[in-house]
Design a protein around this motif. Structure first.
Motif, short mmCIF file in Angstrom:
data_model
loop_
_atom_site.label_atom_id
_atom_site.label_comp_id
_atom_site.label_asym_id
_atom_site.label_seq_id
_atom_site.Cartn_x
_atom_site.Cartn_y
_atom_site.Cartn_z
N UNK A 109 0.81 -1.20 0.00
CA UNK A 109 0.00 0.00 0.00
C UNK A 109 0.85 1.26 0.00
N UNK A 110 1.94 1.25 0.73
CA UNK A 110 2.79 2.44 0.78
C UNK A 110 3.60 2.61 -0.49
N UNK A 111 3.77 1.55 -1.26
CA UNK A 111 4.57 1.62 -2.48
C UNK A 111 3.80 2.10 -3.68
N UNK A 112 2.54 2.42 -3.53
CA UNK A 112 1.77 2.95 -4.65
C UNK A 112 1.23 1.89 -5.59
N UNK A 113 1.27 0.64 -5.18
CA UNK A 113 0.79 -0.43 -6.05
C UNK A 113 -0.68 -0.25 -6.40
N UNK A 114 -1.43 0.33 -5.48
CA UNK A 114 -2.86 0.49 -5.72
C UNK A 114 -3.22 1.85 -6.29
N UNK A 115 -2.22 2.63 -6.68
CA UNK A 115 -2.49 3.94 -7.29
C UNK A 115 -3.15 3.73 -8.65
N UNK A 116 -3.91 4.72 -9.06
CA UNK A 116 -4.58 4.65 -10.35
C UNK A 116 -3.54 4.44 -11.45
N UNK A 117 -3.78 3.51 -12.36
CA UNK A 117 -2.79 3.19 -13.39
C UNK A 117 -2.57 4.32 -14.37
N UNK A 118 -3.46 5.28 -14.40
CA UNK A 118 -3.36 6.37 -15.36
C UNK A 118 -2.78 7.63 -14.77
N UNK A 119 -2.44 7.60 -13.50
CA UNK A 119 -1.99 8.81 -12.80
C UNK A 119 -0.75 9.43 -13.44
N UNK A 120 0.14 8.61 -13.98
CA UNK A 120 1.37 9.14 -14.57
C UNK A 120 1.34 9.14 -16.09
N UNK A 121 0.20 8.83 -16.66
CA UNK A 121 0.09 8.77 -18.11
C UNK A 121 -0.31 10.10 -18.71
N UNK A 122 0.01 10.27 -19.98
CA UNK A 122 -0.35 11.47 -20.74
C UNK A 122 -1.44 11.08 -21.74
N UNK A 123 -2.67 11.58 -21.57
CA UNK A 123 -3.76 11.19 -22.45
C UNK A 123 -3.50 11.53 -23.93
N UNK A 124 -2.77 12.58 -24.21
CA UNK A 124 -2.49 12.93 -25.62
C UNK A 124 -1.62 11.87 -26.28
N UNK A 125 -0.60 11.42 -25.58
CA UNK A 125 0.25 10.34 -26.10
C UNK A 125 -0.58 9.06 -26.20
N UNK A 126 -1.40 8.81 -25.18
CA UNK A 126 -2.24 7.62 -25.16
C UNK A 126 -3.21 7.56 -26.32
N UNK A 127 -3.78 8.71 -26.70
CA UNK A 127 -4.71 8.74 -27.83
C UNK A 127 -4.00 8.32 -29.11
N UNK A 128 -2.81 8.82 -29.34
CA UNK A 128 -2.06 8.46 -30.54
C UNK A 128 -1.74 6.96 -30.56
N UNK A 129 -1.31 6.42 -29.43
CA UNK A 129 -1.03 4.99 -29.35
C UNK A 129 -2.30 4.17 -29.57
#
Length: 102
Positions: free
Chosen positions: A13-33
């Motif tokens: 829990x302290x290591x961020x394993x349960x953090x939202x998977x998209x928290x560090x993602x960039x939606x603009x890059x994701x759209x292109x992919x």
């Protein structure tokens, strides 16, 4: 044994394993992919622009973790060759566009 289990759970829990998977993602890059690797398959399965896979009443993704798992599985099944950070970008795009998880 209970202490070991509690320590492991606390570390996860302290290591961020349960953090939202998209928290560090960039939606603009994701759209292109997404548009390059996902759309044609989704169109072949659902017709139209393929977005019904995300908006249908019986959609399979109900949590941020399921979204990350689904994107990862599609990456593996299609041979898209994405790195984990690419998957996070796609997660961020899909969350922003369709899922709206917090």
């Amino acid at each position: 044994m209970k202490i070991v289990t509690a320590l492991i759970c606390g570390a996860l829990l302290s290591g961020g394993v349960h953090a939202a998977p998209f928290a560090k993602g960039d939606p603009k890059i994701g759209k292109a992919l997404h548009d390059k690797a996902c759309t044609s398959c989704h169109v072949s399965m659902y017709g139209g622009d393929g977005s019904k896979i995300y908006t249908r009443a019986d959609r399979k993704v109900k949590t941020p973790q399921q979204l990350a798992a689904r994107v990862s599985a599609c990456n593996a099944n299609t041979g898209a060759g994405w790195f984990p950070e690419d998957e996070a970008h796609v997660d961020a795009y899909l969350n922003q566009k369709y899922y709206k998880f917090k």
